[in-house]
Write an enzyme that holds these catalytic residues in place. Structure first.
Site, PDB file in Angstrom:
ATOM      1  N   HIS A 191      32.385  61.020  -3.837  1.00  0.00           N
ATOM      2  CA  HIS A 191      32.015  61.187  -2.430  1.00  0.00           C
ATOM      3  C   HIS A 191      32.619  60.048  -1.612  1.00  0.00           C
ATOM      4  O   HIS A 191      31.905  59.224  -1.039  1.00  0.00           O
ATOM      5  CB  HIS A 191      30.494  61.213  -2.280  1.00  0.00           C
ATOM      6  CG  HIS A 191      29.828  62.292  -3.080  1.00  0.00           C
ATOM      7  ND1 HIS A 191      29.656  62.214  -4.449  1.00  0.00           N
ATOM      8  CD2 HIS A 191      29.303  63.491  -2.708  1.00  0.00           C
ATOM      9  CE1 HIS A 191      29.041  63.317  -4.878  1.00  0.00           C
ATOM     10  NE2 HIS A 191      28.832  64.102  -3.847  1.00  0.00           N
ATOM     11  N   HIS A 202      23.299  73.906  -0.308  1.00  0.00           N
ATOM     12  CA  HIS A 202      22.967  72.887   0.689  1.00  0.00           C
ATOM     13  C   HIS A 202      24.087  72.748   1.702  1.00  0.00           C
ATOM     14  O   HIS A 202      25.249  73.006   1.394  1.00  0.00           O
ATOM     15  CB  HIS A 202      22.631  71.539   0.058  1.00  0.00           C
ATOM     16  CG  HIS A 202      23.733  70.820  -0.688  1.00  0.00           C
ATOM     17  ND1 HIS A 202      24.398  71.349  -1.768  1.00  0.00           N
ATOM     18  CD2 HIS A 202      24.260  69.582  -0.505  1.00  0.00           C
ATOM     19  CE1 HIS A 202      25.271  70.463  -2.231  1.00  0.00           C
ATOM     20  NE2 HIS A 202      25.217  69.383  -1.471  1.00  0.00           N
ATOM     21  N   GLU A 213      30.324  72.798  -4.246  1.00  0.00           N
ATOM     22  CA  GLU A 213      30.264  71.940  -5.447  1.00  0.00           C
ATOM     23  C   GLU A 213      30.036  72.758  -6.717  1.00  0.00           C
ATOM     24  O   GLU A 213      30.385  72.324  -7.817  1.00  0.00           O
ATOM     25  CB  GLU A 213      29.138  70.906  -5.313  1.00  0.00           C
ATOM     26  CG  GLU A 213      29.444  69.815  -4.297  1.00  0.00           C
ATOM     27  CD  GLU A 213      28.333  68.770  -4.202  1.00  0.00           C
ATOM     28  OE1 GLU A 213      28.598  67.703  -3.664  1.00  0.00           O
ATOM     29  OE2 GLU A 213      27.199  69.031  -4.658  1.00  0.00           O
TER      30      GLU A 213
HETATM   31 FE   FE2 Z   1      27.775  65.899  -3.953  1.00  0.00          FE
END
Ligand code: FE2
Length: 320
Positions: free
Chosen positions: A59, A193, A240
């Protein structure tokens, strides 16, 4: 030979790491999340893998937007925790397995998957949170971990099919490693998400649960899912989940689902987790059996060197 014995998927929500680091695991909100991993820790303690391969995404901790490798394999001896803005997480340094990692790199690159070889890298919550969820918070991680970072932060990420096929190539690589190692592969990230924009906070439990079902029983249904479908159904960061397909591709077609956990939410994310085991191979089930040897009839047929080689190959196939 080395062998992948099981696959684990787990969300890697950074707030889970913060809850561990700030001793909030017993608070009711977090207990709901962590208690779902009690059985997983027991399974891991019993399974005792020799090595783990952790498929995760960075990230912007190890790689900035200046360099974004699609697939980056950590071949170093160790990977320190990254400073993610509040200092590095207080977790042990991740020890790698340079010889197995180099072997995997060679095998999959010669199989035409162009991995980036990384000899120095820090690892962030994407990798360390799932380790906590499966191993708890030990002073040292109990086994070496080979990080495989996948780009899912900058368009275009790899397709689910590419990820699945990379998993297959990793399995082949592991199985050609001469040392007897029991390997567990992690696929991390997800589930649904979305962090920002008008749909921030989106969670789609129906999609997530169907994804878990298919991951376990029918991965062919997932491998051609388009990026847009992930994003539309599971939110921008739901992409993801393509990383879970690397894990699934590395397992056998049929697997035993030994555990599943799903809860909503942790921070703003749906938490999904599954443990899949490969069935014992025929060679393991029938170890020592004379049936594995070529029959006298097969031997008689193997009159020429080519036939002998074919008979030998057939016998080896039976052995698995
Ligand atoms: Fe992540």
């Amino acid at each position: 030979m080395a062998r992948i014995i099981a696959g684990v998927t787990s969300s890697h929500v950074p707030a889970i790491g913060a809850a561990i680091d700030n001793h909030k695991m017993e608070e009711p909100y977090w207990k709901r999340v962590f208690s779902g991993f009690d059985k997983s820790k027991e399974w891991m303690a019993k399974t005792k893998p020799d090595v783990c391969i952790a498929v995760y995404n960075d990230h912007a901790s190890a790689f900035s937007v200046e360099i974004v490798p699609t697939f980056a394999l950590g071949c170093a001896a160790e990977f320190p925790p990254a400073d993610e803005g509040w200092g590095p997480r207080p977790v042990p340094v991740v020890k790698g397995h340079p010889t197995l990692a180099a072997h995997i790199a060679q095998s999959v690159i010669l199989d035409e998957f162009d991995l980036t070889v990384v000899n120095k890298m820090e690892v962030d919550h994407g990798l360390t949170v799932p380790l906590n969820l499966m191993f708890g918070s030990p002073k040292e991680w109990p086994c070496p971990v080979i990080p495989l970072a996948v780009n899912v932060v900058l368009y275009p990420p790899p397709t689910g099919h590419r990820c699945f096929m990379l998993g297959r190539a990793i399995r082949k690589a592991v199985e050609s490693y001469p040392e007897d190692l029991r390997v567990v592969i992690f696929g991390t990230g997800g589930m649904s998400h979305q962090i920002s924009g008008p749909r921030a906070g989106l969670i789609n439990s129906k999609f997530d649960k169907a994804f878990l079902d298919n991951l376990s029983k029918n991965p062919a249904k997932l491998v051609h899912m388009k990026h847009l479908e992930y994003m539309r159904e599971a939110g921008a960061e739901g992409i993801e989940m393509v990383m879970w397909l690397v894990m699934r591709g590395a397992l056998d077609e049929r697997v035993k689902e030994v555990y599943r956990f799903y809860t909503v939410p942790a921070s703003n994310t749906a938490v999904g987790h599954i443990i899949l085991e490969n069935a014992p191979r025929p060679a393991q089930r029938r170890a020592g059996s004379a049936k594995r040897r070529p029959t006298p009839k097969a031997k008689a047929k193997a009159k020429t060197p080519v036939r002998r080689a074919a008979a030998r190959a057939k016998s080896e196939t039976v052995r698995g």
